[in-house]
Design an enzyme around this catalytic site. Structure first.
Site, PDB file in Angstrom:
ATOM      1  N   THR A 157       0.871  -1.170   0.000  1.00  0.00           N
ATOM      2  CA  THR A 157       0.000   0.000   0.000  1.00  0.00           C
ATOM      3  C   THR A 157       0.905   1.216   0.000  1.00  0.00           C
ATOM      4  O   THR A 157       2.012   1.153   0.514  1.00  0.00           O
ATOM      5  CB  THR A 157      -0.888   0.029   1.266  1.00  0.00           C
ATOM      6  OG1 THR A 157      -1.593  -1.194   1.406  1.00  0.00           O
ATOM      7  CG2 THR A 157      -1.904   1.163   1.211  1.00  0.00           C
ATOM      8  N   ARG A 178     -12.590  -8.769  -3.497  1.00  0.00           N
ATOM      9  CA  ARG A 178     -12.158  -8.398  -2.151  1.00  0.00           C
ATOM     10  C   ARG A 178     -11.628  -6.964  -2.119  1.00  0.00           C
ATOM     11  O   ARG A 178     -10.891  -6.528  -3.000  1.00  0.00           O
ATOM     12  CB  ARG A 178     -11.079  -9.367  -1.673  1.00  0.00           C
ATOM     13  CG  ARG A 178     -10.526  -9.053  -0.264  1.00  0.00           C
ATOM     14  CD  ARG A 178      -9.242  -8.277  -0.300  1.00  0.00           C
ATOM     15  NE  ARG A 178      -8.652  -8.078   1.032  1.00  0.00           N
ATOM     16  CZ  ARG A 178      -7.632  -7.266   1.294  1.00  0.00           C
ATOM     17  NH1 ARG A 178      -7.072  -6.584   0.303  1.00  0.00           N
ATOM     18  NH2 ARG A 178      -7.169  -7.134   2.512  1.00  0.00           N
ATOM     19  N   VAL A 179     -12.031  -6.215  -1.116  1.00  0.00           N
ATOM     20  CA  VAL A 179     -11.561  -4.848  -0.908  1.00  0.00           C
ATOM     21  C   VAL A 179     -11.003  -4.753   0.507  1.00  0.00           C
ATOM     22  O   VAL A 179     -11.641  -5.217   1.457  1.00  0.00           O
ATOM     23  CB  VAL A 179     -12.689  -3.821  -1.102  1.00  0.00           C
ATOM     24  CG1 VAL A 179     -12.192  -2.412  -0.782  1.00  0.00           C
ATOM     25  CG2 VAL A 179     -13.221  -3.881  -2.526  1.00  0.00           C
ATOM     26  N   GLY A 180      -9.830  -4.175   0.642  1.00  0.00           N
ATOM     27  CA  GLY A 180      -9.210  -4.020   1.948  1.00  0.00           C
ATOM     28  C   GLY A 180      -9.523  -2.692   2.590  1.00  0.00           C
ATOM     29  O   GLY A 180     -10.512  -2.021   2.268  1.00  0.00           O
ATOM     30  N   ASP A 181      -8.661  -2.272   3.487  1.00  0.00           N
ATOM     31  CA  ASP A 181      -8.943  -1.081   4.298  1.00  0.00           C
ATOM     32  C   ASP A 181      -8.590   0.226   3.606  1.00  0.00           C
ATOM     33  O   ASP A 181      -9.110   1.280   3.979  1.00  0.00           O
ATOM     34  CB  ASP A 181      -8.172  -1.154   5.613  1.00  0.00           C
ATOM     35  CG  ASP A 181      -6.662  -1.105   5.398  1.00  0.00           C
ATOM     36  OD1 ASP A 181      -6.139  -1.997   4.700  1.00  0.00           O
ATOM     37  OD2 ASP A 181      -5.994  -0.191   5.922  1.00  0.00           O
ATOM     38  N   GLY A 221      -1.385  -2.580   6.035  1.00  0.00           N
ATOM     39  CA  GLY A 221      -1.355  -3.814   6.815  1.00  0.00           C
ATOM     40  C   GLY A 221      -2.423  -4.785   6.363  1.00  0.00           C
ATOM     41  O   GLY A 221      -2.986  -4.662   5.279  1.00  0.00           O
ATOM     42  N   GLY A 260      -5.637  -5.731   5.894  1.00  0.00           N
ATOM     43  CA  GLY A 260      -6.789  -4.834   5.817  1.00  0.00           C
ATOM     44  C   GLY A 260      -7.998  -5.256   6.606  1.00  0.00           C
ATOM     45  O   GLY A 260      -8.714  -4.412   7.161  1.00  0.00           O
TER      46      GLY A 260
END
Length: 447
Positions: free
Chosen positions: A313, A341-344, A364, A366
């Site tokens: 990131t 999928r989507v992280g933070d 990190g 997510g």
């Protein structure tokens, strides 16, 4: 155990940074200069002069080891971080807004193949690049985010357009790209994001996944473990897209048109005009999805290029001359991720947050950062508990996340110019620059 005591304890046990921006060192590719910068970003000693403005960046955290990072690659990544710092500083030095500095710095990292964002984005399970980004303006609490886009060269710029040119906060997929076109943002061909390193990283990830899931071979039958899930069509050519992961190419199953060595495949035309962006952008061509599998052989965050456990990131936070804060984050997600999928990173309050007191960008695992609303939690502790920013950031990263099993780190800044860069892994690509224009970058936990 009080947050104050816990954060002090973890500060001695795990790597973190708490400082005021100041001329503590200069970014250099020399070993001595790099060691000086590593030590500078680890000091708890306050500088002699508090700055009026500055910029902090990160390029991902995780188990980043010197053994798996060649001197040449380390030097190149330090140079890219330095360039990003200088781009943001150039904006702030002219009296520019913190939001302009954040996007300028992130754009440099998105254009670099060394970071998992923009040009350097990893491939998902279907061999497609999916990009996420978010920005937030601390003065106005305005925010914008995009997720799952495939043809946006700089997703951070589209996130900003969502914030400034729409009544919404988040847009995803085809809708986000249609909005980009409506605002005059050009779309790029999917092949822009192709890098051989990232493609081979996906192949290794698929091999690991198949080896873990393959049933034991019958007695007298050869094992299929270790077979490449996507076989090359000819020696020296990259694996052929258009084949179900885990399904070798055979003469009875001709692949889609094979690319030339080192070149990505040209995507097929869409079945419906509404499914694809215009302006000549070639859509990302997914292969036939495999059946859902219970789990994955990959630990989230493992970088298949270097073998390091790294959460890819990029992010930036800035304080401008007017005392306004801003934050931004951009990512290509996780290698071999599935099902959209989507992280933070694009989630406001999880991976990106800014208000009038505090700005945070995270990197990190997510799922943990989403569940624990890490970015907002840090700023909430500053606001409601009146904790100093370094103490609040240390407590959330090195206590809350550690107890939950979440790995990663954050960069944070408050309106007084205090900076925190705590991380609970062995390394985080990071750097800062103050009003004097001297960039300082660091990577490892130990100098």
């Amino acid at each position: 155990m009080s947050p104050s005591f816990s954060s002090r304890m973890h500060r001695g046990l795990l790597a973190s940074t708490a400082l005021l921006l100041a001329p503590l060192g200069c970014a250099t590719s020399s070993q001595a200069g790099a060691a000086r910068d590593e030590a500078a970003l680890r000091t708890d000693e306050p500088p002699r002069v508090k700055p009026k403005w500055g910029l902090v960046i990160h390029g991902g955290a995780g188990v980043i080891s010197r053994e798996n990072l060649t001197p040449e690659r380390e030097a190149a990544m330090r140079a890219a971080l330095t360039q990003a710092l200088q781009a943001g500083h150039a904006v702030l030095a002219k009296g520019g807004r913190s939001m302009d500095a954040v996007t300028a710095a992130i754009r440099v990292m998105e254009d670099s193949p060394y970071f998992n964002a923009g040009k350097g984005a990893v491939f998902n399970h279907d061999g497609v690049n999916e990009l996420d980004a978010a920005v937030m303006d601390g003065k106005t609490r305005m925010a914008g985010a995009v997720a799952g886009v495939h043809h946006i060269q700089n997703p951070i710029d589209l996130a900003r357009l969502v914030m400034e040119k729409s009544p919404h906060v988040m847009m995803v997929g085809d809708g986000a790209e249609a909005f980009a076109q409506s605002q005059g943002m050009p779309l790029v061909d999917a092949k822009y994001f192709f890098t051989e390193e990232r493609w081979q990283g996906l192949q290794r990830a698929l091999e690991q996944e198949k080896a873990k899931q393959a049933p034991p071979a019958e007695q007298g039958q050869p094992s299929t473990q270790g077979l490449s899930p996507v076989q090359p069509s000819a020696p020296g050519q990259p694996p052929t897209p258009g084949v179900t992961p885990g399904q070798p190419v055979t003469p009875e199953q001709p692949p889609a048109s094979a690319p030339q060595p080192g070149q990505p495949a040209t995507s097929a035309q869409p079945s419906s005009p509404a499914q694809l962006p215009k302006q000549g952008a070639t859509p990302a061509q997914p292969v036939t999805p495999a059946q859902p599998q219970p789990g994955s052989s990959l630990t989230p965050g493992v970088d298949p290029i270097t073998g390091d456990h790294k959460f890819g990131t990029v992010g930036a936070v800035a304080l401008d001359m007017d005392g306004n804060l801003a934050a931004g984050t951009s990512t290509g997600g996780m290698t071999n991720k599935r099902f959209g999928r989507v992280g933070d990173a694009p989630i406001i309050g999880a991976g990106t947050y800014a208000d009038e007191r505090c700005a945070v960008s995270a990197t990190g695992h997510g799922e943990f950062f989403i569940r624990y609303t890490v970015a907002r939690d840090i700023c909430a502790r500053v606001e409601y508990q009146d904790l100093p920013l370094p103490e609040a950031a240390n407590y959330v990263v090195n206590d809350v996340l550690v107890k939950a099993g979440g790995e990663g780190g954050v960069i944070a800044m408050d309106r007084q110019g205090h900076v925190a860069m705590p991380f609970n892994s062995s390394g985080m690509y990071r750097g800062y620059i103050s009003e004097d224009g001297t960039p300082t970058v660091a990577i490892f936990q130990q100098p």
